[in-house]
Scaffold this active site. Sequence first.
Site, PDB file in Angstrom:
ATOM      1  CD  GLU A 175      19.534 -27.081 -23.908  1.00 18.86           C
ATOM      2  OE1 GLU A 175      20.160 -28.151 -23.679  1.00 18.86           O
ATOM      3  OE2 GLU A 175      18.359 -26.908 -23.568  1.00 18.86           O
TER       4      GLU A 175
ATOM      5  CD  GLN B  93      16.752 -24.623 -17.445  1.00 17.56           C
ATOM      6  OE1 GLN B  93      15.960 -23.713 -17.534  1.00 17.56           O
ATOM      7  NE2 GLN B  93      16.809 -25.612 -18.303  1.00 17.56           N
TER       8      GLN B  93
ATOM      9  NE  ARG C  41      10.171 -29.135 -21.824  1.00 19.06           N
ATOM     10  CZ  ARG C  41       9.657 -28.103 -22.506  1.00 19.06           C
ATOM     11  NH1 ARG C  41       8.931 -28.333 -23.580  1.00 19.06           N
ATOM     12  NH2 ARG C  41       9.887 -26.855 -22.140  1.00 19.06           N
ATOM     13  CB  SER C  42      11.925 -29.060 -15.621  1.00 19.23           C
ATOM     14  OG  SER C  42      10.928 -28.183 -16.095  1.00 19.23           O
TER      15      SER C  42
ATOM     16  CG  ASP D  56      19.713 -25.395 -20.970  1.00 20.97           C
ATOM     17  OD1 ASP D  56      19.861 -24.285 -21.516  1.00 20.97           O
ATOM     18  OD2 ASP D  56      18.624 -26.011 -20.933  1.00 20.97           O
TER      19      ASP D  56
ATOM     20  CE  LYS E 219      19.054 -30.554 -20.820  1.00 21.02           C
ATOM     21  NZ  LYS E 219      18.720 -29.200 -21.307  1.00 21.02           N
TER      22      LYS E 219
ATOM     23  CD  GLU F 213      15.543 -31.024 -15.848  1.00 19.13           C
ATOM     24  OE1 GLU F 213      16.640 -31.489 -16.210  1.00 19.13           O
ATOM     25  OE2 GLU F 213      14.815 -30.352 -16.596  1.00 19.13           O
TER      26      GLU F 213
ATOM     27  CG  ASP G 152      15.313 -25.948 -25.045  1.00 16.41           C
ATOM     28  OD1 ASP G 152      14.263 -26.199 -25.645  1.00 16.41           O
ATOM     29  OD2 ASP G 152      15.393 -26.012 -23.795  1.00 16.41           O
TER      30      ASP G 152
ATOM     31  CE  LYS H 137      13.404 -29.183 -23.480  1.00 17.86           C
ATOM     32  NZ  LYS H 137      13.440 -27.782 -23.010  1.00 17.86           N
TER      33      LYS H 137
HETATM   34  P1  PGA Z   1      12.145 -27.154 -19.177  1.00 18.47           P
HETATM   35  O1  PGA Z   1      13.727 -27.217 -19.093  1.00 18.47           O
HETATM   36  O2  PGA Z   1      11.627 -28.506 -19.370  1.00 18.47           O
HETATM   37  O3  PGA Z   1      11.774 -26.519 -17.866  1.00 18.47           O
HETATM   38  O4  PGA Z   1      11.838 -26.240 -20.348  1.00 18.47           O
HETATM   39  C1  PGA Z   1      14.514 -28.102 -19.818  1.00 18.47           C
HETATM   40  C2  PGA Z   1      15.482 -27.368 -20.725  1.00 18.47           C
HETATM   41  O5  PGA Z   1      15.497 -26.129 -20.763  1.00 18.47           O
HETATM   42  O6  PGA Z   1      16.225 -28.005 -21.433  1.00 18.47           O
HETATM   43 ZN    ZN Z   2      17.056 -25.941 -22.378  1.00 19.00          ZN
END
Ligand code: PGA
Ligand code: ZN
Length: 439
Positions: free
Chosen positions: A290, A168, A371-372, A247, A393, A210, A317, A342
Amino acid sequence: MSKTQIKNVHARHVWDSRGRPTIEVEVTLRYGAIGRAIAPAGASTGSAEVHELRDGGTRYGGYGVNGAINAVNGEIRKRLKGQPVQDQVAIDHLLIDCDGTSDLSRLGGNAIIATSMAVLRAAAAAEKLPLWQYLGTLRGESDANVLPLPEIQIFGGGAHAGQRVDIQDFMVIAVGASSYAEALEWTADVYRAAGEIMAEQNLLQGVADEGGFWPAFDSNEQALVTLTRAIEKSGHHPVHDIAISLDIAASEFGSNGLYKLNRDNRELSSDMLSGLLVDWVERFPIVSIEDPLGEDDPAGLHRFTWAVSKRVQVVGDDYLVTNAGKVEDAADKGICNAVLIKPNQAGTISSAKSAFDAARAVNFGAIISARSGETEDTTIVHLGVGWGVKQLKVGSFARSERMAKWNEGIRIAEAISISAGGDLPVDGNLPPRSAFPWA
Ligand code: PGA
Ligand code: ZN
């Protein structure tokens, strides 16, 4: 009547960086101070996150948040009116109590985190302090004494790029930078170099969710090779100046101990995926990984942590979902050595803070994270500085929902350096670089 009593709570419909609806909450106090915050949204979410309330149906493709907005403008407003804002824990208890479910599914985790953040911002506004400074004052420091080290995405992937590659986030951390500003400058060098390499190879196709380059690679490893080349091309030293952070977000491509790397046309067992990552750690300048294995694979996470935790940050995460109890349990079991924080996974500011406090107590690293699906909201940057979280991050080095956060960090760094009489060093609290095979 106290000036810090809540006079009104108002939610409105706004839009996020994916063009999807989200909820903004504005909290007004008796003497006019205002706090405002917007809920972000994940795409590769952990299954134990609090519930994000969406309307479903056909309008907005099912992503509507009118239910969450009505919850704030109805029940939540009624419950919070007249409450003082200084005691964030009490406010957050009220919100959780008002919802009444363990995963905040009745009123919505998105409604509740936006309200919780807006209350916090109003409390800082009432003191006429920027949020980072208000939080620093709360923990007994007139100025926060740390700036987080940025962890910045160069290539997006996984759920943020239509699964174009399986991994990712391909990120960099400017481990050798002596200030926040220098870390950003070095990262900009790498981002530019990566773009040039992509253009030379005819791989430049725009950016992912992102802001990292769209990963038009033939294999997952090609992304790693290209990222290492980009660091070298940028003129900075891999490892000593700039290291790689991944990640894997393995829950997105694996379950029950079986992982399907579609881009590589391979199906791997938990141990095989672990082995592949250990091999990468030995061949590339990687300092942090991650979600190396799925959230349903604690045995695999334990084995991977055992294998690399002295030299690599192993971040939970999806597995830890910003939950204090899960952080303590993971530390007991020898799973991970760092946690992603988060706030919207936890649902309130206070529960996110508890997860961070738990991480400190068990000697885990911590990274505060966006977040994304994001917006111009910069609350997490203030939380990072104000709480003393050592890493930040927020995605890549493009797109204004990302840059709004990096730039807010510049403003805060400037304010701190003026009062401290010079730049403060950034220290991500990462494993010693001498431990890397690459060093
Ligand atoms: P997400 O991704 O906000 O889509 O969950 C961010 C991450 O996995 O760190
Ligand atoms: Zn993550």
